[in-house]
Design a protein around this motif. Structure first.
Motif, PDB file in Angstrom:
ATOM      1  N   SER A 183       0.833  -1.205   0.000  1.00  0.00           N
ATOM      2  CA  SER A 183       0.000   0.000   0.000  1.00  0.00           C
ATOM      3  C   SER A 183       0.865   1.251   0.000  1.00  0.00           C
ATOM      4  O   SER A 183       0.522   2.269  -0.629  1.00  0.00           O
ATOM      5  CB  SER A 183      -0.949   0.003   1.199  1.00  0.00           C
ATOM      6  N   ILE A 186       2.187   1.688  -3.567  1.00  0.00           N
ATOM      7  CA  ILE A 186       1.178   2.309  -4.438  1.00  0.00           C
ATOM      8  C   ILE A 186       1.276   3.834  -4.332  1.00  0.00           C
ATOM      9  O   ILE A 186       1.316   4.556  -5.338  1.00  0.00           O
ATOM     10  CB  ILE A 186      -0.235   1.827  -4.052  1.00  0.00           C
ATOM     11  N   SER A 192       1.947  -0.920  -9.327  1.00  0.00           N
ATOM     12  CA  SER A 192       0.668  -0.614  -9.982  1.00  0.00           C
ATOM     13  C   SER A 192      -0.492  -1.200  -9.192  1.00  0.00           C
ATOM     14  O   SER A 192      -0.333  -2.166  -8.440  1.00  0.00           O
ATOM     15  CB  SER A 192       0.660  -1.190 -11.406  1.00  0.00           C
ATOM     16  N   GLN A 193      -1.658  -0.617  -9.399  1.00  0.00           N
ATOM     17  CA  GLN A 193      -2.858  -1.122  -8.729  1.00  0.00           C
ATOM     18  C   GLN A 193      -3.155  -2.551  -9.165  1.00  0.00           C
ATOM     19  O   GLN A 193      -3.595  -3.377  -8.354  1.00  0.00           O
ATOM     20  CB  GLN A 193      -4.054  -0.215  -9.053  1.00  0.00           C
ATOM     21  N   PHE A 196      -1.029  -4.954  -7.274  1.00  0.00           N
ATOM     22  CA  PHE A 196      -1.551  -5.053  -5.911  1.00  0.00           C
ATOM     23  C   PHE A 196      -2.717  -6.042  -5.866  1.00  0.00           C
ATOM     24  O   PHE A 196      -2.796  -6.911  -4.988  1.00  0.00           O
ATOM     25  CB  PHE A 196      -1.986  -3.668  -5.439  1.00  0.00           C
TER      26      PHE A 196
END
Length: 589
Positions: A183, A186, A192-193, A196
């Protein structure tokens, strides 16, 4: 079929055990009341001879699909039952409030005391001679131990065990720890999302609790170090067949404990708690162990303080190389030999009360003296310890008159002595509102301060103390700053995070009157936490302070607010301290 050939005559036979057991007050006779109790139990298909005086063992189960760490405990409970039957007891399983950390709001900690009350009263009010405590997720372990200690019938814990290692793109993924790391990545723009989201399943790939040395694994280790679980219990993975064996052996053992009348009060001694505190330092255990062991000691009648945590843990090296302090996970810890190896190392270093009694009937030293360390990169030699002073550091000063805690093994050495400008968040909502603002006046030299997140303030003292850093700092490559709060943090978290500041802000502690721009001095080696504001100004601010936290008007939240004690004494209810015992309640029939 003649009467003498019927499988259940419904009669009562004399006790087959050498002494009358507690359960016989319900089942052991021919009066109307005894027949009433036995008759209703028999609607479950239980033969008459199960009530002939053999021990009745409760299986106190925190299984719940809302507590994913404990969702496999139904299967383990069956193994416990096998062991109880094998040893000549009658197992009776019952549910208690399950405090699941991952979903319960506002925080599982708010309900630890409620669960402990559930356990205590269930043990006292029912026809039980002993109990097996089925635990796993963070608060279930202390809650059940607290309830059992207050009732003081023979009790033994068996944990559900940790998850298997997580793996993502050929790297270990520690439950919780990876979540905090990713987190932050990010926000720093280095992940990158989609990556994740892809990592999400890798974090939790099997039944069990956190696979890091988070609070669940820490409290499993505390149960074993206290002597309240069989040796080797803490580290066996949830899906390993040896976890089932441990459950079955635990079922066998509780029957003998009843025969020997071996109770929590015999095991939870001052020496046992000192062993646990030193063990916590050696494993790099969670700061949450502080509030849980203080609360448990209060139930057991042992005078344990924050100063004991600092004194006993200060010179204990952290030798378990697990996340969040190190690099491995619980699976490797088990393969290396688990907690018995750590206890042996403490014993060899003169840091273990070797004669402390355990639920096995043997001493701690008898249990561990012959074990082998199979991997010295997981359980390190003392000269290669992660830190030579791994115990919980207790800081005091005008900002924390009753103490605050820090986990040195998870902190940044360069920040152990620091003076910085306070950036204040009045509560967690204020933090969420401000932290991503590019105009927030903050840099890496500042000290982040979070208020009103203690036992009364949140309510329940949530795990929000490890505040994520602001994106503008993360993008510089900075990964740690000093953070101070009256909150807790997850045992899977890391960083230079000062927690449990007491008295809490919502109780009028000095934390409540810290302002933006005040300077704060942190000196961990000298255990000092100082608000660099003149004393007369601090006194003036405290006189003018108005509590922003409103008292709940009804329900459990009101009970919690009115009776919870400070973090420095375990955040238990003031009316629950001490052993109330297991006197048989009067029969109302």
């Amino acid at each position: 079929m003649t009467d003498q050939n019927k499988p259940d005559q419904g009669g009562f036979k004399p006790a087959i055990w050498p002494r009358k057991l507690r359960s016989q007050e319900w089942f052991g006779g021919t009066s109307r009341d005894h027949i009433y109790h036995r008759s209703w139990m028999k609607n479950q298909g239980l033969p008459a001879d199960l009530f002939d005086g053999r021990p009745v063992i409760g299986i106190c189960n925190t299984w719940s699909e809302l507590t994913p760490c404990n969702a496999h405990l139904r299967d383990l409970a069956q193994r416990v039952k096998h062991g109880i039957y094998e040893a000549g007891g009658l197992p009776l399983e019952f549910p208690v409030f399950s405090t699941g950390e991952s979903a319960l709001r506002p925080t599982a900690m708010m309900y630890r005391n409620l669960a402990s009350m559930d356990v205590e009263e269930a043990l006292r009010a029912n026809p039980l001679d002993g109990v097996v405590l089925m635990v796993g997720c963070d608060k279930t372990t202390p809650a059940l131990l607290m309830g059992a200690a207050s009732a003081d019938i023979p009790a033994i814990a068996v944990t559900g065990g940790p998850m298997l290692n997580g793996w993502f793109r050929n790297e270990r993924v520690g439950s919780g720890t990876a979540l905090w790391q990713m987190s932050e990545a990010i926000k720093a723009g280095t992940m990158s999302q989609q990556d994740f989201l892809d990592a999400e399943q890798a974090m939790s790939r099997s039944p069990g609790s956190c696979n890091t040395m988070g609070t669940a694994s820490t409290m499993a280790s505390m149960a074993e170090a206290l002597g309240m679980a069989l040796s080797g219990n803490a580290a066996i993975p949830a899906v390993d067949s040896r976890r089932r064996v441990m459950a079955q052996l635990t079922g066998r053992r509780i029957v003998q404990m009843v025969k020997d009348d071996l109770k929590p009060s015999d095991i939870l001694t001052r020496e046992a708690f000192e062993n646990a505190i030193r063990t916590n330092g050696a494993i790099g255990g969670s700061t949450n162990a502080v509030v849980h062991l203080l609360a448990l000691a209060g139930r057991a009648g042992v005078d344990l303080t924050l100063d004991d945590w600092d004194r006993l843990g200060r010179d204990v090296p952290t030798i378990v190389n697990l996340m969040p302090s190190g690099k491995y996970l619980m699976e490797e810890f088990f393969y290396a030999g688990g907690l018995p190896v750590v206890l042996k190392r403490l014993g060899e270093s003169g840091l273990l009360h070797k004669d402390a009694l355990t639920v096995s009937g043997q001493t701690q030293w008898e249990e561990v003296k012959d074990v082998t360390n199979w991997n010295e990169d997981v359980i390190l030699p003392v000269d290669r310890a992660l830190t030579q002073q791994g115990g919980i550091a207790v800081l005091r000063g005008n900002l924390a008159p009753k103490g605050a805690v820090l986990k040195p093994s998870a902190a940044t050495p360069a920040l152990m002595v620091h003076r910085g400008r306070a950036v204040v968040f009045e509560d967690i909502d204020d933090y969420k509102k401000k932290i991503d603002d590019p105009d927030l006046d903050i840099d890496e030299t500042c000290v982040m301060v979070l208020k009103n997140c203690g036992p009364r303030g949140y309510p329940g003292m949530s795990e929000v103390g490890n505040m994520g850093l602001p994106p503008k700092v993360l993008k510089k490559g900075i990964t740690d700053m000093i953070r101070i709060s009256d909150a807790r943090m997850s045992g899977t978290a890391y960083g230079t995070v000062i927690l449990h500041t007491s008295p809490e802000a919502a109780a009028g502690g000095p934390l409540a009157i810290v302002r933006n721009g005040d300077f704060i001095e942190v000196d961990v080696p000298n255990r000092r936490l100082h608000l660099d504001v003149p004393e007369d100004e601090i006194e003036r601010r405290l006189r003018d302070w108005k509590n922003p936290v409103r008292r709940p008007e009804s329900g459990y939240a009101m009970l919690y607010h009115d009776h919870v004690t400070g973090a420095d004494t375990g955040a238990d209810f003031d009316f629950l301290k001490g052993v109330r015992g297991n006197a048989v309640p009067k029969d109302s029939h």
